[in-house]
Design a protein around this motif. Structure first.
Motif: not given
Ligand SMILES: [Zn+2]
Length: 408
Positions: A140, A143, A157, A160, A163-168, A191
């Protein structure tokens, strides 16, 4: 196919606080599960305990010894965050890297296997939110620039920062005192549940411990309500509590307890190196018996353990007595495993009830709560299992419970 599992870890939550809670999500889970009090590991401090939960082993296997310890290989102190002052004293950039990256990349035993490695090697998908022991097979990127890549579970995750996925999700570190980290976890958890994106989700909630250090044990009702709200968010994402349990098996536990701090001390061990923080200390010495005897007169020293001629010794107030370890949860096994860690000092001091050791920066939690010792208050955790049979007697048993559930 086995049901996916959500493992919720509420940092520092005592059994008494958990058993008495009237918060709705935890109450619902308690009414549907099997419960017992279980033992933590020793020292009962978060980096050690989370490594025990993740690897299913004590420190003799996972090799994470304490919040603060002497790294023989690099001849320097490692400090995982006893306090901001302690991190600054040990070197800010170095300590952040030790805590975030190298705990997993370097310090965690090569012979240990995390639950993420175990399950993903069997073809399952694992997810981790904020747990500091996260070693896995997937690389990973951070960010923000200037931070190294790390290896974690497929869905990962971390405050912050990874973050392996964009979750907002909003930034995790905004305001600790009002629970911004658990709020971040809740956002990411929603999410993940909405997408049914895992076989195992390790959902780690640290804010309760933070509050309990300040207020003392069994007083942080607001913080527990926020942890509960984070769990309720997962239930809502599944369509409600019943739907949540239709879809998932659940474990709820903490990593260690807490006890009240009435007095603070710095240990005097002469010329030897001591690493002390919260309610545990390690002395890196060639003469463990001399150190143990020197500590006989120190009221802050509770049970002092070391090994002599290959045998475990426990000492207090001038007497060798292994029976001292039978009066605390899982005492002999925990003391032995802590001492057999290649990164541990030759003497480990469990603080006497009511005492805390000041950290590198002189910081303490006088009037509040702390943990780390062998004593019951620090060492007992709530252990609830829903849809997974009998809960394990130790935090080291969670990994096996999951392995059995998934047939791995
Ligand atoms: Zn703590």
């Amino acid at each position: 196919m086995a049901k996916p599992v959500v493992l919720v870890i509420i940092d520092g939550l005592t059994p008494s606080m958990f058993e008495a809670t009237d918060t709705p999500a935890l109450r619902y889970l308690i009414e549907h599960g099997a419960y017992r009090r279980a033992a933590s590991t020793f020292p009962s401090l978060t980096p050690v305990c989370l490594s025990s939960i993740a690897t299913g082993a004590h420190p003799n296997v996972h090799e994470i010894p304490h919040l603060v310890w002497w790294y023989r290989k690099e001849k320097r102190i490692i400090e995982y965050g006893s306090s901001f002052g302690a991190i600054r004293a040990a070197g800010l950039a170095r300590s952040l890297r030790d805590t975030i990256v190298d705990l997993n990349a370097k310090h965690l035993g090569k012979n240990a296997q995390t639950v993420f490695e175990l399950l993903e090697d069997a073809g399952l998908t694992t997810a981790a939110v904020n747990i500091t022991c996260y070693r896995g097979r997937h690389r990973h990127l951070p960010t923000i620039p200037g931070v190294p890549a790390v290896y974690g579970p497929r869905r990962f995750f971390f405050y912050s920062l990874y973050e392996s996925d964009r979750t907002g999700a909003p930034l995790a570190i905004r305001n600790r005192a009002v629970g911004s980290i658990d709020a971040y976890a809740a956002f990411v958890g929603r999410w993940l549940v909405t997408r049914d994106g895992f076989d195992l989700l390790v959902f780690y909630l640290p804010d309760y411990d933070y509050a309990s250090h300040a207020a003392g044990p069994d007083a942080s009702y607001e913080a527990l309500a926020r942890s509960d709200a984070a769990i309720a968010t997962l239930m809502d994402a599944a369509g409600g509590p019943d739907e949540f349990l239709d879809r998932y098996a659940v474990v709820v536990c903490s990593d260690h307890g807490q006890s009240r701090v009435d007095q603070v001390a710095r240990l005097d061990v002469g010329a030897d190196l001591v690493t002390e923080s919260n309610r545990a200390a390690m002395v890196y010495t060639d003469d463990p018996r001399a150190i143990a005897e020197r500590l006989d007169a120190d009221p802050a020293a509770g049970i002092v353990v070391f090994r002599e001629n290959g045998e475990l010794v426990a000492r207090r107030d001038g007497d060798d007595d292994l029976g001292l370890l039978d009066a605390v949860p899982d005492g002999r096994a925990r003391a032995e495993a802590a001492l057999l860690n290649p990164n541990a000092g030759a003497v480990i001091v469990s603080a006497a009830p009511g005492w805390e050791f000041v950290d590198l920066a002189g910081h303490h939690h006088l009037g509040g709560g702390s943990h780390g010792s062998l004593e019951v208050a620090d060492s007992e955790v709530p252990m609830l299992s829903v849809g997974l049979g009998e809960p394990p007697a130790s935090i080291t048993g969670i990994k096996q419970l999951l392995a059995t559930h998934f047939g791995v």
